[in-house]
Design a protein around this motif. Structure first.
Motif, mmCIF file in Angstrom:
data_model
loop_
_atom_site.group_PDB
_atom_site.id
_atom_site.type_symbol
_atom_site.label_atom_id
_atom_site.label_comp_id
_atom_site.label_asym_id
_atom_site.label_seq_id
_atom_site.Cartn_x
_atom_site.Cartn_y
_atom_site.Cartn_z
ATOM 1 N N ILE A 1 0.848 -1.199 0.000
ATOM 2 C CA ILE A 1 0.000 0.000 0.000
ATOM 3 C C ILE A 1 0.883 1.249 0.000
ATOM 4 O O ILE A 1 0.651 2.185 -0.764
ATOM 5 C CB ILE A 1 -0.962 -0.013 1.205
ATOM 6 N N LEU A 2 1.917 1.245 0.850
ATOM 7 C CA LEU A 2 2.845 2.389 0.889
ATOM 8 C C LEU A 2 3.536 2.594 -0.456
ATOM 9 O O LEU A 2 3.739 3.727 -0.889
ATOM 10 C CB LEU A 2 3.903 2.195 1.979
ATOM 11 N N GLN A 3 3.888 1.494 -1.103
ATOM 12 C CA GLN A 3 4.553 1.602 -2.411
ATOM 13 C C GLN A 3 3.628 2.246 -3.446
ATOM 14 O O GLN A 3 4.057 3.098 -4.218
ATOM 15 C CB GLN A 3 5.025 0.220 -2.890
ATOM 16 N N VAL A 4 2.370 1.855 -3.460
ATOM 17 C CA VAL A 4 1.411 2.457 -4.389
ATOM 18 C C VAL A 4 1.261 3.945 -4.074
ATOM 19 O O VAL A 4 1.252 4.788 -4.978
ATOM 20 C CB VAL A 4 0.049 1.736 -4.355
ATOM 21 N N GLU A 5 1.172 4.291 -2.784
ATOM 22 C CA GLU A 5 1.048 5.706 -2.405
ATOM 23 C C GLU A 5 2.271 6.505 -2.851
ATOM 24 O O GLU A 5 2.142 7.630 -3.309
ATOM 25 C CB GLU A 5 0.808 5.839 -0.900
ATOM 26 N N LYS A 6 3.469 5.899 -2.744
ATOM 27 C CA LYS A 6 4.687 6.572 -3.219
ATOM 28 C C LYS A 6 4.612 6.816 -4.725
ATOM 29 O O LYS A 6 5.000 7.864 -5.215
ATOM 30 C CB LYS A 6 5.930 5.744 -2.892
ATOM 31 N N GLU A 7 4.107 5.818 -5.456
ATOM 32 C CA GLU A 7 3.960 5.958 -6.909
ATOM 33 C C GLU A 7 2.949 7.058 -7.251
ATOM 34 O O GLU A 7 3.128 7.796 -8.221
ATOM 35 C CB GLU A 7 3.533 4.632 -7.545
ATOM 36 N N ILE A 8 1.894 7.165 -6.447
ATOM 37 C CA ILE A 8 0.904 8.217 -6.662
ATOM 38 C C ILE A 8 1.556 9.584 -6.459
ATOM 39 O O ILE A 8 1.367 10.502 -7.261
ATOM 40 C CB ILE A 8 -0.321 8.022 -5.742
ATOM 41 N N VAL A 9 2.376 9.719 -5.406
ATOM 42 C CA VAL A 9 3.075 10.985 -5.154
ATOM 43 C C VAL A 9 3.985 11.324 -6.334
ATOM 44 O O VAL A 9 3.996 12.469 -6.816
ATOM 45 C CB VAL A 9 3.876 10.940 -3.832
ATOM 46 N N GLY B 1 1.661 22.304 -2.830
ATOM 47 C CA GLY B 1 0.844 22.115 -1.635
ATOM 48 C C GLY B 1 -0.634 22.010 -1.944
ATOM 49 O O GLY B 1 -1.481 22.184 -1.071
ATOM 50 N N LEU B 2 -0.956 21.711 -3.200
ATOM 51 C CA LEU B 2 -2.365 21.598 -3.588
ATOM 52 C C LEU B 2 -2.979 20.267 -3.177
ATOM 53 O O LEU B 2 -4.190 20.146 -3.097
ATOM 54 C CB LEU B 2 -2.518 21.788 -5.100
ATOM 55 N N VAL B 3 -2.131 19.273 -2.912
ATOM 56 C CA VAL B 3 -2.620 17.954 -2.519
ATOM 57 C C VAL B 3 -2.640 17.892 -0.998
ATOM 58 O O VAL B 3 -1.608 17.952 -0.346
ATOM 59 C CB VAL B 3 -1.738 16.832 -3.101
ATOM 60 N N TYR B 4 -3.828 17.787 -0.438
ATOM 61 C CA TYR B 4 -3.985 17.757 1.013
ATOM 62 C C TYR B 4 -3.916 16.341 1.573
ATOM 63 O O TYR B 4 -3.469 16.130 2.687
ATOM 64 C CB TYR B 4 -5.316 18.386 1.427
ATOM 65 N N GLU B 5 -4.405 15.375 0.813
ATOM 66 C CA GLU B 5 -4.463 14.008 1.339
ATOM 67 C C GLU B 5 -4.491 13.003 0.192
ATOM 68 O O GLU B 5 -5.121 13.228 -0.842
ATOM 69 C CB GLU B 5 -5.734 13.863 2.181
ATOM 70 N N ILE B 6 -3.785 11.898 0.405
ATOM 71 C CA ILE B 6 -3.805 10.770 -0.522
ATOM 72 C C ILE B 6 -4.210 9.557 0.302
ATOM 73 O O ILE B 6 -3.572 9.256 1.313
ATOM 74 C CB ILE B 6 -2.424 10.519 -1.155
ATOM 75 N N ASP B 7 -5.267 8.892 -0.118
ATOM 76 C CA ASP B 7 -5.707 7.697 0.579
ATOM 77 C C ASP B 7 -5.864 6.582 -0.449
ATOM 78 O O ASP B 7 -6.616 6.722 -1.415
ATOM 79 C CB ASP B 7 -7.037 7.956 1.307
ATOM 80 N N TYR B 8 -5.135 5.517 -0.232
ATOM 81 C CA TYR B 8 -5.217 4.368 -1.134
ATOM 82 C C TYR B 8 -5.689 3.174 -0.326
ATOM 83 O O TYR B 8 -5.141 2.870 0.732
ATOM 84 C CB TYR B 8 -3.850 4.085 -1.761
ATOM 85 N N THR B 9 -6.717 2.512 -0.800
ATOM 86 C CA THR B 9 -7.248 1.353 -0.092
ATOM 87 C C THR B 9 -6.889 0.070 -0.846
ATOM 88 O O THR B 9 -6.681 0.102 -2.066
ATOM 89 C CB THR B 9 -8.778 1.458 0.064
ATOM 90 N N PRO B 10 -6.812 -1.047 -0.132
ATOM 91 C CA PRO B 10 -6.420 -2.316 -0.765
ATOM 92 C C PRO B 10 -7.306 -2.750 -1.927
ATOM 93 O O PRO B 10 -6.885 -3.556 -2.747
ATOM 94 C CB PRO B 10 -6.502 -3.330 0.382
ATOM 95 N N ASP B 11 -8.524 -2.211 -2.027
ATOM 96 C CA ASP B 11 -9.380 -2.585 -3.162
ATOM 97 C C ASP B 11 -9.004 -1.846 -4.445
ATOM 98 O O ASP B 11 -9.607 -2.049 -5.485
ATOM 99 C CB ASP B 11 -10.858 -2.370 -2.830
#
Length: 106
Positions: free
Chosen positions: A6-14, A33-43
């Protein structure tokens, strides 16, 4: 999915967001600073909570669509939800040091 995956996918999103530029300021939306939050779920759902430099900017729809399309290309992402918010309102203090240096604000 493991927490590491999950962390790896979030890093790729960043990394993907760092390649999307605000049409009015020549800096990527993540460092601005336009991105306030990134949430990636296992689905496979990626939710991006973000704002814009100007609420009524003429390129707002294009920027949101670009985020949708680019994040959808990240391996593991099956759907993307972009939530546009203006709370808090964006200001220059939200920019990364890198962005400020790029714009000669430091």
């Amino acid at each position: 999915m493991t927490p590491e995956e999950i962390l790896q996918v979030e890093k790729e999103i960043v990394l993907t967001l760092k390649n999307i530029y605000d049409p009015e300021i020549p800096v990527n939306i993540y460092d601005l600073g336009l991105v306030y939050e990134i949430d990636y779920t296992p689905d496979g759902t990626a939710t991006i909570r973000m704002t814009l430099t100007a609420p009524n900017g003429p390129m707002a729809d294009m920027l949101v669509e670009d985020v949708n399309q680019q994040v959808a290309k990240v391996k593991g992402v099956k759907s993307v939800n972009v939530i546009l918010t203006f709370d808090p309102v964006w200001d220059k203090s939200m920019m990364s040091e890198e962005a400020m240096l790029e714009l000669n604000l430091l």
